[in-house]
Scaffold this motif. Structure first.
Motif: not given
Lengths: 118, 113
Positions: A101-104
């Protein structure tokens, strides 16, 4: 220098003839992406691997497949290229320690492979 | 799903002039915002990104961008451009807890002497 490498830079194939594009990385990143970029359009995500887990975008045609035999390499297979598949194909990597979930995280891109279908 | 609109497909500008490349996004949830640059015959490279905190983000090569939540914008600016800034610039958005980045169609910046 750590980098993302795509070979070849230019690929010509015939209508309907299977073609494979390759991507390798020395960044040791666990996520690898394939994008399709047509002329004057946005890069469009086809699929990505989180480690060995394959994640296909809902609208990616079945004609497009991918393999990731190890951390460093990822392949894009086009089973029966059509004229509409002529595009730039971009490979990218990122480091994700969040479980997917590390969309950053920053994505690191290769120079792309331009595919021409005759 | 989130989406990005880059309002200008081409921006010509003279060297040492200021420039603004416009980007608007659409999302129903919290977003992360990015600007990538693509020089001729090269891959995309991150210029800057907004994750949280200060709405003014500074990046490489003298570029900065400002996140404006009320206007759903993330415009890129540089006070004085160089010939070497000639490139394609892509705005991108991703949403929290979803590893799915959406790119805009790009803005081609051409810096003329």
């Amino acid at each position: 220098d750590a980098m993302v490498i795509q070979n070849p830079r230019y690929q010509v194939t015939q209508f309907g003839k299977p073609v494979t594009l390759s991507c390798s990385q020395t960044l040791n990143h666990n996520v690898m992406y394939w994008y399709q970029q047509k002329s004057s359009q946005a890069p469009k995500l086809l699929f990505h691997y989180y480690d060995k887990d394959f994640n296909n975008e809902a609208d990616t045609p079945d004609n497009f497949q991918s393999r990731r035999p190890n951390t460093s390499f990822c392949f894009l297979d086009i089973r029966s290229p059509g004229l509409g598949d002529a595009a730039m194909y971009l490979c990218a990597t990122s480091r994700d320690t969040s479980g997917g979930a590390a969309s950053w995280e920053t994505q690191y891109f290769g120079p792309g492979t331009r595919l021409l279908v005759l | 799903a989130q989406s990005v609109t880059q309002l200008d497909s081409q921006v010509p500008v003279f060297e040492e002039a200021p420039v603004e490349l416009r980007c608007n996004y659409s999302s129903s949830v919290s977003v992360y915002l990015f600007w990538y640059v693509q020089y001729p015959n090269q891959g995309l490279q991150l210029l800057l990104k907004y994750l949280s905190g200060s709405t003014l983000v500074k990046g490489i090569n003298g570029f900065e961008a400002e996140f404006n939540k009320s206007q759903t914008s993330f415009h890129l600016r540089k006070p004085s451009v160089h010939i070497s800034d000639t490139a394609e610039y892509f705005c991108a958005v991703s949403v929290v807890d979803n590893n799915d980045m959406r790119f805009g169609a790009g803005t081609r910046l051409t810096v003329k002497p």
